[in-house]
Write a protein that holds these residues in place. Structure first.
Motif, PDB file in Angstrom:
ATOM      1  N   LEU A   1      14.534  -9.162   7.978  1.00 16.15           N
ATOM      2  CA  LEU A   1      15.725  -8.203   7.962  1.00 16.15           C
ATOM      3  C   LEU A   1      16.025  -7.671   6.660  1.00 16.15           C
ATOM      4  O   LEU A   1      16.286  -6.348   6.371  1.00 16.15           O
ATOM      5  CB  LEU A   1      16.701  -8.631   8.620  1.00 16.15           C
ATOM      6  N   MET A   2      16.513  -8.486   5.724  1.00 14.12           N
ATOM      7  CA  MET A   2      16.734  -8.158   4.245  1.00 14.12           C
ATOM      8  C   MET A   2      15.658  -7.041   3.788  1.00 14.12           C
ATOM      9  O   MET A   2      16.251  -6.007   2.999  1.00 14.12           O
ATOM     10  CB  MET A   2      17.144  -9.511   3.500  1.00 14.12           C
ATOM     11  N   ARG A   3      14.479  -7.489   3.768  1.00 11.82           N
ATOM     12  CA  ARG A   3      13.314  -6.730   3.209  1.00 11.82           C
ATOM     13  C   ARG A   3      13.329  -5.435   3.964  1.00 11.82           C
ATOM     14  O   ARG A   3      13.086  -4.429   3.181  1.00 11.82           O
ATOM     15  CB  ARG A   3      12.156  -7.517   3.225  1.00 11.82           C
ATOM     16  N   SER A   4      13.498  -5.181   5.155  1.00 14.71           N
ATOM     17  CA  SER A   4      13.137  -4.168   5.972  1.00 14.71           C
ATOM     18  C   SER A   4      14.343  -3.062   5.630  1.00 14.71           C
ATOM     19  O   SER A   4      14.123  -2.080   6.239  1.00 14.71           O
ATOM     20  CB  SER A   4      12.916  -4.477   7.488  1.00 14.71           C
ATOM     21  N   GLN A   5      15.541  -3.519   5.273  1.00 13.50           N
ATOM     22  CA  GLN A   5      16.594  -2.739   4.879  1.00 13.50           C
ATOM     23  C   GLN A   5      16.438  -1.714   3.871  1.00 13.50           C
ATOM     24  O   GLN A   5      17.109  -0.729   3.680  1.00 13.50           O
ATOM     25  CB  GLN A   5      17.804  -3.580   4.722  1.00 13.50           C
TER      26      GLN A   5
ATOM     27  N   ILE B   1       0.757  -1.039  -0.089  1.00 18.36           N
ATOM     28  CA  ILE B   1       0.041   0.058   0.237  1.00 18.36           C
ATOM     29  C   ILE B   1       0.859   1.404  -0.007  1.00 18.36           C
ATOM     30  O   ILE B   1       0.525   2.401  -0.730  1.00 18.36           O
ATOM     31  CB  ILE B   1      -1.069   0.039   1.077  1.00 18.36           C
ATOM     32  N   THR B   2       1.990   1.070   0.588  1.00 18.33           N
ATOM     33  CA  THR B   2       3.028   2.381   0.612  1.00 18.33           C
ATOM     34  C   THR B   2       3.476   2.570  -0.880  1.00 18.33           C
ATOM     35  O   THR B   2       3.589   3.729  -1.182  1.00 18.33           O
ATOM     36  CB  THR B   2       4.112   2.042   1.563  1.00 18.33           C
ATOM     37  N   SER B   3       3.596   1.694  -1.583  1.00 17.29           N
ATOM     38  CA  SER B   3       4.126   1.706  -2.896  1.00 17.29           C
ATOM     39  C   SER B   3       3.134   2.026  -3.683  1.00 17.29           C
ATOM     40  O   SER B   3       3.408   3.086  -4.672  1.00 17.29           O
ATOM     41  CB  SER B   3       4.567   0.315  -3.432  1.00 17.29           C
TER      42      SER B   3
ATOM     43  N   LEU C   1       9.020  10.805   8.131  1.00 19.79           N
ATOM     44  CA  LEU C   1       8.006   9.961   9.062  1.00 19.79           C
ATOM     45  C   LEU C   1       8.108   8.568   8.841  1.00 19.79           C
ATOM     46  O   LEU C   1       8.352   7.511   9.626  1.00 19.79           O
ATOM     47  CB  LEU C   1       6.869  10.355   9.461  1.00 19.79           C
ATOM     48  N   LEU C   2       7.845   8.239   7.485  1.00 16.35           N
ATOM     49  CA  LEU C   2       7.672   6.970   6.898  1.00 16.35           C
ATOM     50  C   LEU C   2       9.002   6.224   7.039  1.00 16.35           C
ATOM     51  O   LEU C   2       9.431   5.217   7.331  1.00 16.35           O
ATOM     52  CB  LEU C   2       7.005   6.839   5.417  1.00 16.35           C
ATOM     53  N   ILE C   3       9.962   6.739   6.755  1.00 16.72           N
ATOM     54  CA  ILE C   3      11.225   6.308   6.550  1.00 16.72           C
ATOM     55  C   ILE C   3      11.823   6.178   7.931  1.00 16.72           C
ATOM     56  O   ILE C   3      12.588   5.054   8.365  1.00 16.72           O
ATOM     57  CB  ILE C   3      12.562   7.688   6.044  1.00 16.72           C
ATOM     58  N   ASN C   4      11.640   6.806   9.016  1.00 17.75           N
ATOM     59  CA  ASN C   4      12.069   6.685  10.388  1.00 17.75           C
ATOM     60  C   ASN C   4      11.520   5.611  10.911  1.00 17.75           C
ATOM     61  O   ASN C   4      12.039   4.813  11.824  1.00 17.75           O
ATOM     62  CB  ASN C   4      11.627   7.807  11.226  1.00 17.75           C
TER      63      ASN C   4
ATOM     64  N   PRO D   1      13.822   1.053   3.437  1.00 15.16           N
ATOM     65  CA  PRO D   1      12.650   1.759   4.221  1.00 15.16           C
ATOM     66  C   PRO D   1      11.833   2.086   3.253  1.00 15.16           C
ATOM     67  O   PRO D   1      12.119   2.395   1.942  1.00 15.16           O
ATOM     68  CB  PRO D   1      13.430   2.612   4.864  1.00 15.16           C
ATOM     69  N   PHE D   2      10.360   2.126   3.610  1.00  8.91           N
ATOM     70  CA  PHE D   2       9.494   2.672   3.047  1.00  8.91           C
ATOM     71  C   PHE D   2       9.521   4.134   2.726  1.00  8.91           C
ATOM     72  O   PHE D   2      10.173   4.724   3.445  1.00  8.91           O
ATOM     73  CB  PHE D   2       7.988   2.441   3.924  1.00  8.91           C
ATOM     74  N   SER D   3       9.116   4.719   1.663  1.00 12.78           N
ATOM     75  CA  SER D   3       9.433   6.068   1.708  1.00 12.78           C
ATOM     76  C   SER D   3       8.579   6.679   0.231  1.00 12.78           C
ATOM     77  O   SER D   3       7.999   5.746  -0.274  1.00 12.78           O
ATOM     78  CB  SER D   3      11.021   6.188   0.918  1.00 12.78           C
ATOM     79  N   TYR D   4       8.325   7.838   0.291  1.00  9.22           N
ATOM     80  CA  TYR D   4       7.641   8.492  -0.725  1.00  9.22           C
ATOM     81  C   TYR D   4       8.773   9.225  -1.837  1.00  9.22           C
ATOM     82  O   TYR D   4       9.559   9.622  -1.252  1.00  9.22           O
ATOM     83  CB  TYR D   4       6.687   9.608  -0.174  1.00  9.22           C
ATOM     84  N   SER D   5       8.407   9.670  -2.724  1.00  8.73           N
ATOM     85  CA  SER D   5       9.285  10.053  -3.914  1.00  8.73           C
ATOM     86  C   SER D   5       8.510  10.911  -4.948  1.00  8.73           C
ATOM     87  O   SER D   5       7.221  10.817  -5.022  1.00  8.73           O
ATOM     88  CB  SER D   5      10.108   8.818  -4.413  1.00  8.73           C
TER      89      SER D   5
END
Length: 411
Positions: free
Chosen positions: A369-373, A275-277, A337-340, A375-379
């Motif tokens: 852990l590999m997936r979470s490295q 959903i973030t994507s 905030l999403l990245i943090n 981070p979610f983000s907006y661009s």
């Protein structure tokens, strides 16, 4: 500490109430419910969209009629036109991606409660994020009302001040000063009512999109926080004691329950990633326009406000400058905030008591852990990440252009 030790159901009702608050505003904007809308709501959406298109055309004609010769008139019109174009992008994309927004809304109404237990820590997180979301949304809502009142009434107040107090010749002022195929001085009140109405519609549409995206972003952050707290308590002290004690009778059941928790966290993390994507794709065009307009118009409006020799225009350009700065900051802080929160989940996975887990559990933790490295983000359509570094860069670039324009103007 949980406010007044509220029960789990009370906290849940508070959270749902905030969802309903946004939904009620969305209904008035003809966007909610996101799917299965009535014909009246659908027609209302297309009518509103058509009004914004008409206003954009009106401002485009106004801009063209200036002949691009009058610098101040261009700066007077261009930010309003830019806002209309951004509204067309945001408003249209929310409607076209209504299945995505409906899935997010339904998730936070129904499915998120699978991840939130009645533990004290989960209740504290739920209360904290519900309250902060409420403050942010209420601020944006009342800010919208105040902003509409100021933009609509400000021209009339300046007219009265300059005519009745200063004694200057009557100068007709309008909320956005568009072009009309008739004498707008003769039909002043009709033009003023139209511009006041469209200004109100555009501001409410613009800020509703911000409120909706900020609410969803805060909810995503809350669920990431919940998953991180669950991960930190993946193994209880009792589990560690039993594993260290080699109590074979319980080990299989303990490791089974741990793997079950991890699979649940992975499934929730995958949904949040999806959903973030989706939100990133939907908001990408708007954020790119925010970045471009922010970089250019923050500088131009600030510069023009300092050099124009007219009270109304000077205050108007300054208000443009403040609004653009706030909007750019708003988009960047959401991304930050999403990245943090994504990075906090990564740290929670790393610091979980994985050393006591079996090999299958460790493999699952390694994959997570590999997936979470990442981070979610907006661009801004993939060109740059929206975070506080981007906001700092926009401000720095605008300030450099401002100084350049000031130097060129003074010479």
């Amino acid at each position: 500490m949980v406010e007044a030790d509220k029960s789990y159901n009370d906290l849940k009702n508070d959270f749902i109430y905030e969802m309903d608050f946004i939904a009620n505003i969305g209904t008035k904007m003809f966007l909610f419910p996101f799917t299965n809308r009535t014909k009246v709501s659908t027609y209302g959406y297309y009518f509103t969209y058509s009004l914004v298109i008409f206003t954009s055309i009106q401002l485009s004609v106004t801009l063209c009629l200036t002949g691009f010769a009058d610098w101040f008139e261009i700066i007077n019109i261009a930010p309003n036109l830019g806002v209309c174009l951004m509204i067309l992008v945001k408003y249209g994309k929310i409607n076209r991606n209504r299945d995505l927004y409906n899935a997010i809304s339904q998730h936070f109404r129904l499915d998120v409660w699978e991840a939130i237990s009645e533990s004290k820590e989960h209740k504290r997180i739920l209360n904290q994020y519900t309250q902060t979301t409420r403050y942010i949304v209420r601020f944006a809502f009342y800010y919208t009302i105040v902003l509409v009142a100021i933009v609509v009434l400000f021209p009339r107040l300046i007219m009265l001040y300059e005519t009745d107090i200063i004694g200057k010749e009557m100068q007709y002022l309008y909320p956005f000063d568009g072009w009309y195929p008739f004498d707008k001085v003769q039909w002043y009140y009709i033009a003023y009512v139209w511009e006041s109405f469209m200004t109100s519609v555009i501001i409410f549409l613009y800020l509703f999109g911000n409120m909706l995206h900020m609410t969803f972003t805060r909810h995503i952050c809350m669920e990431l926080k919940i998953l991180g707290e669950t991960m930190e308590n993946l193994l209880s002290e009792d589990d560690v004691t039993k594993i260290n004690g080699n109590l074979k009778i319980d080990l299989d059941n303990i490791h089974y329950n741990i793997r079950k928790k991890i699979k649940f966290i992975i499934s929730k993390h995958q949904f949040l990633a999806r959903i973030t994507s989706g939100l990133d794709t939907v908001m990408g065009d708007g954020m790119l326009l925010t970045y471009v307009f922010g970089s250019v118009f923050i500088c131009l409006t600030a510069f023009t406000a300092t050099v124009v020799d007219d009270l109304y225009k000077s205050l108007r350009y300054f208000s443009f400058f403040c609004s653009l700065l706030v909007e750019t900051f708003f988009q960047c802080i959401m991304g930050q905030l999403l990245i943090n929160h994504s990075e906090k989940l990564e740290r929670a996975i790393y610091f979980a008591d994985w050393v006591y887990a079996d090999s299958d559990t460790k493999n699952m933790l390694l994959i997570l852990l590999m997936r979470s490295q990442k981070p979610f983000s907006y661009s801004a359509n993939g060109y740059l990440t929206m975070n506080l570094d981007t906001f700092s860069g926009i401000c720095s670039l605008s300030y450099q252009f401002f100084n350049l324009l000031r130097t060129a103007y003074s010479e």
